[in-house]
Design an enzyme around this catalytic site. Structure first.
Site, PDB file in Angstrom:
ATOM      1  N   ASP A   6       0.844  -1.189   0.000  1.00 23.23           N
ATOM      2  CA  ASP A   6       0.000   0.000   0.000  1.00 23.23           C
ATOM      3  C   ASP A   6       0.879   1.238   0.000  1.00 23.23           C
ATOM      4  O   ASP A   6       1.785   1.373   0.838  1.00 23.23           O
ATOM      5  CB  ASP A   6      -0.907   0.006   1.232  1.00 23.23           C
ATOM      6  CG  ASP A   6      -1.980   1.070   1.135  1.00 23.23           C
ATOM      7  OD1 ASP A   6      -3.005   0.804   0.477  1.00 23.23           O
ATOM      8  OD2 ASP A   6      -1.788   2.160   1.708  1.00 23.23           O
ATOM      9  N   ASN A   9      -2.548  12.899  -3.916  1.00 22.02           N
ATOM     10  CA  ASN A   9      -3.599  13.369  -4.818  1.00 22.02           C
ATOM     11  C   ASN A   9      -4.068  14.770  -4.443  1.00 22.02           C
ATOM     12  O   ASN A   9      -4.256  15.642  -5.314  1.00 22.02           O
ATOM     13  CB  ASN A   9      -4.790  12.403  -4.788  1.00 22.02           C
ATOM     14  CG  ASN A   9      -4.595  11.209  -5.709  1.00 22.02           C
ATOM     15  OD1 ASN A   9      -3.909  11.306  -6.721  1.00 22.02           O
ATOM     16  ND2 ASN A   9      -5.192  10.087  -5.363  1.00 22.02           N
ATOM     17  N   HIS A  27      -4.604  14.644  -9.241  1.00 22.37           N
ATOM     18  CA  HIS A  27      -4.811  13.240  -9.597  1.00 22.37           C
ATOM     19  C   HIS A  27      -3.923  12.784 -10.763  1.00 22.37           C
ATOM     20  O   HIS A  27      -3.568  11.612 -10.848  1.00 22.37           O
ATOM     21  CB  HIS A  27      -6.284  12.992  -9.919  1.00 22.37           C
ATOM     22  CG  HIS A  27      -7.161  13.022  -8.699  1.00 22.37           C
ATOM     23  ND1 HIS A  27      -7.332  11.934  -7.875  1.00 22.37           N
ATOM     24  CD2 HIS A  27      -7.883  14.025  -8.145  1.00 22.37           C
ATOM     25  CE1 HIS A  27      -8.140  12.250  -6.874  1.00 22.37           C
ATOM     26  NE2 HIS A  27      -8.498  13.512  -7.013  1.00 22.37           N
ATOM     27  N   ASP A  33      -1.726   9.497 -10.583  1.00 21.20           N
ATOM     28  CA  ASP A  33      -1.653   8.427 -11.591  1.00 21.20           C
ATOM     29  C   ASP A  33      -0.209   8.174 -12.010  1.00 21.20           C
ATOM     30  O   ASP A  33       0.203   7.031 -12.226  1.00 21.20           O
ATOM     31  CB  ASP A  33      -2.480   8.802 -12.824  1.00 21.20           C
ATOM     32  CG  ASP A  33      -3.980   8.706 -12.571  1.00 21.20           C
ATOM     33  OD1 ASP A  33      -4.374   8.165 -11.511  1.00 21.20           O
ATOM     34  OD2 ASP A  33      -4.752   9.181 -13.425  1.00 21.20           O
ATOM     35  N   GLU A  60      -4.587   2.475  -4.523  1.00 21.46           N
ATOM     36  CA  GLU A  60      -3.133   2.422  -4.336  1.00 21.46           C
ATOM     37  C   GLU A  60      -2.688   1.127  -3.685  1.00 21.46           C
ATOM     38  O   GLU A  60      -1.571   1.028  -3.180  1.00 21.46           O
ATOM     39  CB  GLU A  60      -2.671   3.614  -3.494  1.00 21.46           C
ATOM     40  CG  GLU A  60      -3.099   3.591  -2.035  1.00 21.46           C
ATOM     41  CD  GLU A  60      -4.483   4.166  -1.770  1.00 21.46           C
ATOM     42  OE1 GLU A  60      -4.726   4.566  -0.630  1.00 21.46           O
ATOM     43  OE2 GLU A  60      -5.317   4.212  -2.714  1.00 21.46           O
TER      44      GLU A  60
END
Length: 316
Positions: free
Chosen positions: A190, A198, A203, A207, A233
């Site tokens: 994680d 973010n 965002h 990504d 994630e």
């Protein structure tokens, strides 16, 4: 007794512009027939595996599917026709293109073969021109199947295996580990503070972090090891044949690879990236029902890693 195979001069079974070789499982009781087929197929650029009976072939294909299955009809206690039917009924093998070998004039058996799930047939004695044409057709279909399966099993953003594909692979590996009485490991991964990435950088930058993380993790993994994106994630890593020591070494190497990532946002500002790992090992004496059970153990270890301060590996 050897058999002459006529292939026109300069012609092979090769498929032009093939990005990767297709694999073929040949199931025939006759070593001579297998040798003839192997020679023709390898000349055409196919990777060839062999089996002397249908039970052996079916077991090998269930553990490691080929793209194409070529089988005789009378090939052991289980007929080649039943083997075709079983392959088409299996979730992990239904995509395999099946070809049945028939003798000239066996029209009744040919109909049985097609009804049993065979996609095509090849007549004995083998004719080079016909073989070439049928294998070209089989290769086109097998490549299409490979592309469709790749799209269905791959996370569109990162290129990692998607959740469904990962859990199916995990369940298969659990079965293989139990059959061979060997360990295997799974790690849950994680990204730390990903929501903050973010919120702070946008965002698009988030990504970018996901894509770069997957690339870094894949670069550290070897053959047979699989990275899956389970959602957001959160990722998982399948480590076949890994015991506790091997699993820890790999997980720590992966953790360092993420920590050393250099990712920037659209304004060229660096984005710090770390990840927490929860590792669990299935020992040979254990038995678990599904891959989901093993993931739950790894997830518990991941939670402990988060609670201990993140950017670390915890076993459980």
């Amino acid at each position: 007794m050897s058999q002459h195979v006529a292939i026109p001069a300069g012609e092979t079974l090769a498929v032009q512009d093939a990005p990767a070789p297709l694999s073929v499982m040949v199931c025939e009781t006759s070593r001579v027939q297998r040798r003839i087929l192997r020679s023709m197929l390898e000349d055409g650029g196919f990777e060839v595996r062999e089996a002397g009976d249908s039970g052996e072939a079916l077991g090998a294909l269930e553990r490691c599917p080929s793209d194409i299955f070529i089988t005789g009809i009378e090939v052991g206690q289980m007929s080649g026709l039943e083997a075709c039917w079983r392959l088409k009924a299996g979730a992990d093998t239904c995509h395999i293109h099946t070809i049945v070998i028939t003798a000239s004039g066996e029209y009744v058996r040919l109909a049985e073969a097609l009804d049993a799930g065979a996609d095509d047939f090849i007549r004995k004695p083998f004719d080079g021109v016909e073989m070439k044409a049928r294998m070209r057709a089989a290769a086109r279909i097998a490549r299409l199947q490979r592309d469709l399966r790749g799209q269905a099993e791959t996370d569109a953003l990162t290129g990692a295996a998607n959740r469904r594909a990962f859990i199916r692979a995990l369940d298969r590996e659990i079965g293989e580990a139990g059959r061979l009485s060997i360990p295997m490991a799974v790690a849950m991964v994680d990204l730390d503070h990903f929501k903050q990435i973010n919120d702070t950088h946008g965002h698009a930058s988030g990504d970018r972090v996901l894509v770069r993380t997957v690339a870094a993790l894949k670069n550290e993994l070897g053959g047979g090891e699989l990275l899956g994106r389970l959602g957001g994630e959160e990722f998982a890593v399948l480590l076949p044949r890994a015991g506790t020591r091997e699993g820890l070494e790999t997980a720590e190497r992966l953790r360092r690879a993420v920590e050393h990532l250099r990712v920037e946002n659209d304004d060229a500002c660096p984005i710090p990236v770390t990840a927490s790992f929860g590792l669990t090992v299935l020992q040979p004496h254990e038995s678990l029902a599904t891959g989901s059970d093993l993931l739950a153990r790894a997830d518990k270890a991941l939670y402990a890693a988060k609670e201990a301060g993140r950017n670390r590996v915890v076993t459980g």
